[in-house]
Design a protein around this motif. Sequence first.
Motif, PDB file in Angstrom:
ATOM      1  N   GLY A  23       9.498-140.813 -79.692  1.00  0.00           N
ATOM      2  CA  GLY A  23       9.530-139.579 -80.478  1.00  0.00           C
ATOM      3  C   GLY A  23      10.102-139.798 -81.862  1.00  0.00           C
ATOM      4  O   GLY A  23      10.593-140.878 -82.197  1.00  0.00           O
ATOM      5  N   GLY A  24      10.022-138.742 -82.677  1.00  0.00           N
ATOM      6  CA  GLY A  24      10.631-138.799 -83.998  1.00  0.00           C
ATOM      7  C   GLY A  24       9.697-138.499 -85.147  1.00  0.00           C
ATOM      8  O   GLY A  24      10.156-138.242 -86.252  1.00  0.00           O
ATOM      9  N   LEU A  26       7.052-136.277 -87.401  1.00  0.00           N
ATOM     10  CA  LEU A  26       6.850-134.860 -87.694  1.00  0.00           C
ATOM     11  C   LEU A  26       5.525-134.410 -87.077  1.00  0.00           C
ATOM     12  O   LEU A  26       4.620-135.222 -86.849  1.00  0.00           O
ATOM     13  CB  LEU A  26       6.837-134.636 -89.204  1.00  0.00           C
ATOM     14  N   THR A  54       8.866-143.801 -84.242  1.00  0.00           N
ATOM     15  CA  THR A  54       9.190-144.232 -85.602  1.00  0.00           C
ATOM     16  C   THR A  54       9.271-145.756 -85.597  1.00  0.00           C
ATOM     17  O   THR A  54       8.816-146.397 -84.646  1.00  0.00           O
ATOM     18  CB  THR A  54      10.539-143.651 -86.050  1.00  0.00           C
ATOM     19  N   ASN A  55       9.871-146.312 -86.639  1.00  0.00           N
ATOM     20  CA  ASN A  55      10.007-147.771 -86.763  1.00  0.00           C
ATOM     21  C   ASN A  55      10.846-148.388 -85.642  1.00  0.00           C
ATOM     22  O   ASN A  55      10.888-149.594 -85.496  1.00  0.00           O
ATOM     23  CB  ASN A  55      10.630-148.125 -88.112  1.00  0.00           C
ATOM     24  N   ARG A  56      11.539-147.551 -84.850  1.00  0.00           N
ATOM     25  CA  ARG A  56      12.415-148.073 -83.808  1.00  0.00           C
ATOM     26  C   ARG A  56      11.883-147.847 -82.401  1.00  0.00           C
ATOM     27  O   ARG A  56      12.632-148.000 -81.439  1.00  0.00           O
ATOM     28  CB  ARG A  56      13.791-147.408 -83.909  1.00  0.00           C
ATOM     29  N   LEU A 130       6.173-139.539 -96.460  1.00  0.00           N
ATOM     30  CA  LEU A 130       7.433-139.450 -97.207  1.00  0.00           C
ATOM     31  C   LEU A 130       7.358-139.948 -98.653  1.00  0.00           C
ATOM     32  O   LEU A 130       8.164-139.527 -99.490  1.00  0.00           O
ATOM     33  CB  LEU A 130       8.537-140.206 -96.461  1.00  0.00           C
TER      34      LEU A 130
ATOM     35  N   THR B 145      18.750-143.011 -88.919  1.00  0.00           N
ATOM     36  CA  THR B 145      17.436-143.531 -88.540  1.00  0.00           C
ATOM     37  C   THR B 145      16.339-142.581 -89.017  1.00  0.00           C
ATOM     38  O   THR B 145      16.603-141.441 -89.401  1.00  0.00           O
ATOM     39  CB  THR B 145      17.300-143.657 -87.013  1.00  0.00           C
ATOM     40  N   MET B 146      15.089-143.079 -88.953  1.00  0.00           N
ATOM     41  CA  MET B 146      13.945-142.263 -89.362  1.00  0.00           C
ATOM     42  C   MET B 146      13.812-141.024 -88.470  1.00  0.00           C
ATOM     43  O   MET B 146      13.480-139.940 -88.950  1.00  0.00           O
ATOM     44  CB  MET B 146      12.671-143.112 -89.289  1.00  0.00           C
ATOM     45  N   MET B 147      14.116-141.202 -87.176  1.00  0.00           N
ATOM     46  CA  MET B 147      14.028-140.051 -86.269  1.00  0.00           C
ATOM     47  C   MET B 147      15.031-138.965 -86.688  1.00  0.00           C
ATOM     48  O   MET B 147      14.704-137.776 -86.715  1.00  0.00           O
ATOM     49  CB  MET B 147      14.313-140.492 -84.828  1.00  0.00           C
ATOM     50  N   TYR B 149      16.306-138.551 -89.669  1.00  0.00           N
ATOM     51  CA  TYR B 149      15.862-138.021 -90.965  1.00  0.00           C
ATOM     52  C   TYR B 149      14.786-136.950 -90.757  1.00  0.00           C
ATOM     53  O   TYR B 149      14.843-135.856 -91.320  1.00  0.00           O
ATOM     54  CB  TYR B 149      15.311-139.175 -91.808  1.00  0.00           C
ATOM     55  N   ASN B 150      13.796-137.274 -89.900  1.00  0.00           N
ATOM     56  CA  ASN B 150      12.726-136.308 -89.618  1.00  0.00           C
ATOM     57  C   ASN B 150      13.262-135.074 -88.891  1.00  0.00           C
ATOM     58  O   ASN B 150      12.759-133.970 -89.092  1.00  0.00           O
ATOM     59  CB  ASN B 150      11.617-136.964 -88.794  1.00  0.00           C
ATOM     60  N   ILE B 153      14.462-132.752 -91.457  1.00  0.00           N
ATOM     61  CA  ILE B 153      13.319-132.087 -92.114  1.00  0.00           C
ATOM     62  C   ILE B 153      12.824-130.929 -91.247  1.00  0.00           C
ATOM     63  O   ILE B 153      12.589-129.823 -91.737  1.00  0.00           O
ATOM     64  CB  ILE B 153      12.172-133.086 -92.396  1.00  0.00           C
ATOM     65  N   GLU B 154      12.707-131.186 -89.927  1.00  0.00           N
ATOM     66  CA  GLU B 154      12.258-130.127 -89.016  1.00  0.00           C
ATOM     67  C   GLU B 154      13.184-128.918 -89.054  1.00  0.00           C
ATOM     68  O   GLU B 154      12.727-127.771 -89.087  1.00  0.00           O
ATOM     69  CB  GLU B 154      12.222-130.653 -87.574  1.00  0.00           C
ATOM     70  N   TYR B 181      14.327-140.782 -98.367  1.00  0.00           N
ATOM     71  CA  TYR B 181      14.502-141.610 -97.164  1.00  0.00           C
ATOM     72  C   TYR B 181      14.821-143.052 -97.534  1.00  0.00           C
ATOM     73  O   TYR B 181      15.496-143.756 -96.798  1.00  0.00           O
ATOM     74  CB  TYR B 181      13.249-141.537 -96.270  1.00  0.00           C
TER      75      TYR B 181
END
Lengths: 282, 187
Positions: A23-24, A26, A54-56, A130, B145-147, B149-150, B153-154, B181
């Motif tokens: 998950g992660g 949008l 995501t990247n992870r 992004l 992390t990107m998660m 960060y998103n 945004i949500e 980011y």
Amino acid sequence: MAMVSASLLMVPSLSHAQQIETGGKLLLTRGISTFEGSGGGGLTPWALITGNETNRGIGGSAHYTHVMLSDYQLRTYGAAAGFYDRFELSYTRQDFDTQDIGTALGLGEGYTFSVDVVGAKVRLAGNAVLDQDTWMPQVALGVQYKKSNRGDLVAALGATNDEGVDVYVSATKLILSQSLLVNATLRYTKAHQTGILGFGDKASLQPEFSVGYLVTKRLLVGAEYRFKPNKLAFAKEDDWMDIFAAYAINPYATVTLAYGMVGDVATIANQKGLYATVQLGF
Amino acid sequence: MKQAPTIKAALYMKMVTLCALVTASVLMVNQTAFAIELSKQQNQPVPAGEKPVDPYVQSNDNAGATPMTDDTVYHQFGGMDGISRIVDDLIDLSSKDERIEGIFRATDLVRLRRTLKEQICYILGGPCDYTGRDMKESHKTHGITMMEYNALIELLQVAMEKEGVAFRAQNKLLAKLAPMYRDIVLR
């Protein structure tokens, strides 16, 4: 001795391996599933990687698509996996059902051409979502290996091969300040009717375009145009196009309704109709 | 003949004095500039309820985005009142969201409320200056992390929806914030 030190070096890197997340992403940014299984729009792949990861992490998606053309029916279903928002692997089965027209074509009622499509895609650069302060799109390189189950028949219709590989480059950009999504794909292909009627000797480069407008964070409406080769002697092949609406019910389920216009298919003219996809993903 | 060395010596002394004076004044000017710089950093008053932060130079450049050229979107957000409610909601939502509440527990929320309101007001073309730190500095200890960060945004989208900001206007702000980011997401 070398092996011992190598394995000693391995231990810390393994113990520091990050936990794999799911998950992660949008909403809608994993794309939907094309009828060929790749993450994208409906007719053309996008540079986005499928799955919510995501990247992870890792993610995945599965889809079922039903296209009711004037005289044919196309059903496709498959699954795809995304790794680290970097790689995508997909498998899809396409059943192209000639229904009543099968009789007229001398094939028998409900004669069905099936194609297995195995796809792989790698994101090369950019972040479509992004990177809003630059025109640099997200760019991905993909391949689709396709194999027809009707080798003898497609050979009789003029195909020189029952399998082939498409290679494509996609560039996708969300222009958030305008709520627009644009995609351009260039495909190198030998396929007749995307492979349903087999593959030829001569490859060509075919461009494909998608444009979408974000009405809300859940709803993308747009249109696609896919240029196609026209290299079979027995029947004309036309470009394909559609208008679509994709709605993300939640992070896991997206439904897409479209109206597709695919022109002549195997001598039967002016095929068009409703196109519906359900995609589940994590 | 006898005087010549004396004149030479006097001249030499004058030169040395001049050099010393010039050096001293240059040093003093430098020191003054340094002192001003230092006072700019150190004498920043700590607003009521906020914890002090390490000295930094205040500048709108720290906002991490170029501001909009007019205040149309600022007014679509309901001006500072609307921005203020959105930021308060965002921080409340984030403090309850299991994905990112840990980051907010480790943050001076009084300071964050003030600087985030300034930042959004400034970026939307409103009549504000941003007085906070730059994005790299203000996020460096959080390992975002990107998660995560998103997720923010949500939640910002939820807060903007609640305020009734038009979706297109929401996206105009997100377009300005999204590229941050690169300074915020570290792993």
